[in-house]
Design an enzyme around this catalytic site. Structure first.
Site, PDB file in Angstrom:
ATOM      1  N   HIS A   1       0.848  -1.181   0.000  1.00 57.56           N
ATOM      2  CA  HIS A   1       0.000   0.000   0.000  1.00 57.56           C
ATOM      3  C   HIS A   1       0.890   1.239   0.000  1.00 57.56           C
ATOM      4  O   HIS A   1       2.019   1.216   0.508  1.00 57.56           O
ATOM      5  CB  HIS A   1      -0.884   0.031   1.245  1.00 57.56           C
ATOM      6  CG  HIS A   1      -1.979  -0.975   1.240  1.00 57.56           C
ATOM      7  ND1 HIS A   1      -3.115  -0.820   1.986  1.00 57.56           N
ATOM      8  CD2 HIS A   1      -2.119  -2.155   0.589  1.00 57.56           C
ATOM      9  CE1 HIS A   1      -3.912  -1.851   1.804  1.00 57.56           C
ATOM     10  NE2 HIS A   1      -3.323  -2.679   0.960  1.00 57.56           N
TER      11      HIS A   1
ATOM     12  N   CYS B   1      -2.544  -0.334   7.477  1.00 59.54           N
ATOM     13  CA  CYS B   1      -1.721   0.866   7.405  1.00 59.54           C
ATOM     14  C   CYS B   1      -1.825   1.689   8.684  1.00 59.54           C
ATOM     15  O   CYS B   1      -0.824   2.224   9.168  1.00 59.54           O
ATOM     16  CB  CYS B   1      -2.106   1.692   6.189  1.00 59.54           C
ATOM     17  SG  CYS B   1      -1.722   0.844   4.626  1.00 59.54           S
TER      18      CYS B   1
ATOM     19  N   GLU C   1       0.865   3.890   1.798  1.00 53.05           N
ATOM     20  CA  GLU C   1       1.301   4.305   3.129  1.00 53.05           C
ATOM     21  C   GLU C   1       2.460   3.452   3.637  1.00 53.05           C
ATOM     22  O   GLU C   1       3.413   3.972   4.219  1.00 53.05           O
ATOM     23  CB  GLU C   1       0.149   4.201   4.133  1.00 53.05           C
ATOM     24  CG  GLU C   1      -1.074   5.006   3.758  1.00 53.05           C
ATOM     25  CD  GLU C   1      -2.131   4.208   3.011  1.00 53.05           C
ATOM     26  OE1 GLU C   1      -3.316   4.451   3.261  1.00 53.05           O
ATOM     27  OE2 GLU C   1      -1.776   3.347   2.181  1.00 53.05           O
TER      28      GLU C   1
ATOM     29  N   CYS D   1      -6.327   2.008   5.655  1.00 54.55           N
ATOM     30  CA  CYS D   1      -6.975   0.773   6.073  1.00 54.55           C
ATOM     31  C   CYS D   1      -6.426   0.365   7.452  1.00 54.55           C
ATOM     32  O   CYS D   1      -5.464   0.968   7.944  1.00 54.55           O
ATOM     33  CB  CYS D   1      -6.708  -0.323   5.053  1.00 54.55           C
ATOM     34  SG  CYS D   1      -4.994  -0.931   5.066  1.00 54.55           S
TER      35      CYS D   1
END
Length: 149
Positions: free
Chosen positions: A46, A79, A48, A76
């Protein structure tokens, strides 16, 4: 946030959901990321997570005190958990994520008083731009799937 939006655009080059993130420390970008799950076949790739990893390398350790992460979409739970583990100081994000948001939309991890660290959160910064990018991506994806069937 404009740098995070530019990162999100880069995800489109390999058909990943257009989410971007930048980590800033003392006014300098020390980490950048955009979604790479499709490109790398990695469920943890992801935006992040990538930006946090880069920031930790630049700072020489896992503690990201004094760092602000700018992200185009609400993080999410995975993260958000990484942000807590890294002792991130602040998160600034654009669009809310009604499906998996962990900064208050679905669950609230970053400011949960039961946890030993809390992250300051600012939401809604350039949300329209990030949301428009996501909407365009998913409309194109649906169109491609319709053509294939």
């Amino acid at each position: 946030m404009r740098y995070a939006l530019a990162e999100a655009e880069r995800a489109l080059g390999h058909r990943d959901v257009p989410v971007g993130a930048v980590a800033v420390h003392e006014g300098t970008i020390i980490g950048r990321g955009h979604n790479r799950r499709e490109a790398e076949g990695d469920p943890t790739a992801h935006a992040e997570m990538i930006a946090l990893r880069e920031a930790a390398i630049v700072l020489g350790g896992w503690r990201l005190a004094g760092v602000t992460l700018y992200c185009t979409l609400e993080p999410c739970p995975m993260c958000a958990g990484a942000m807590l583990a890294a002792r991130l100081s602040r998160l600034v994000y654009g669009a809310d994520d009604a499906n998996a948001g962990a900064a208050g939309s679905v669950v609230e991890l970053l400011r949960d008083p039961r946890l030993n660290h809390r992250v300051r959160v600012t939401r809604g910064v350039l949300a329209e731009e990030g949301q428009a990018l996501l909407a365009r991506f998913f409309a194109q994806l649906r169109h491609s799937q319709e053509e294939a069937s």
